[in-house]
Design a protein around this motif. Structure first.
Motif, PDB file in Angstrom:
ATOM      1  N   PHE A  81       0.834  -1.198   0.000  1.00 20.92           N
ATOM      2  CA  PHE A  81       0.000   0.000   0.000  1.00 20.92           C
ATOM      3  C   PHE A  81       0.872   1.252   0.000  1.00 20.92           C
ATOM      4  O   PHE A  81       0.589   2.219  -0.716  1.00 20.92           O
ATOM      5  CB  PHE A  81      -0.926   0.004   1.209  1.00 20.92           C
ATOM      6  N   SER A 106       1.220   3.585  -3.756  1.00 20.73           N
ATOM      7  CA  SER A 106       0.370   4.771  -3.771  1.00 20.73           C
ATOM      8  C   SER A 106       0.701   5.572  -5.024  1.00 20.73           C
ATOM      9  O   SER A 106       1.868   5.892  -5.264  1.00 20.73           O
ATOM     10  CB  SER A 106       0.616   5.624  -2.540  1.00 20.73           C
ATOM     11  N   THR A 141      -2.126  12.531  -9.267  1.00 21.78           N
ATOM     12  CA  THR A 141      -2.814  11.281  -9.570  1.00 21.78           C
ATOM     13  C   THR A 141      -4.044  11.538 -10.429  1.00 21.78           C
ATOM     14  O   THR A 141      -4.485  12.665 -10.575  1.00 21.78           O
ATOM     15  CB  THR A 141      -3.200  10.549  -8.273  1.00 21.78           C
TER      16      THR A 141
END
Length: 68
Positions: free
Chosen positions: A14, A18, A39
């Motif tokens: 995780f 990311s 993102t």
């Protein structure tokens, strides 16, 4: 004995997967961008798929156990 493999592997994946932290697939201007801290929904979806596949690989296929 407790098995900490799922917790440690899940947390590490995780953190490293990311979007935008280490790399982003696909990037805004290139297919792969590094350390951009931005993102999009496409990159979130792709990183989620990669996370799930790697988690299945490590925990089910390779059957990794970490006992403490």
């Amino acid at each position: 004995m407790r098995d900490y493999a799922a917790l440690l592997i899940g947390t590490a994946l995780f953190a490293f997967l990311s979007p935008g932290l280490l790399f982003q697939l696909p990037g805004k201007h290139r297919p792969v961008e590094f350390l951009n801290m931005k993102t999009s929904w496409v990159s979130m979806f792709l990183h989620t798929v990669i996370y799930g596949l790697l988690l299945v690989l490590f925990l089910i296929v390779l059957n990794i156990h970490i006992y403490a």
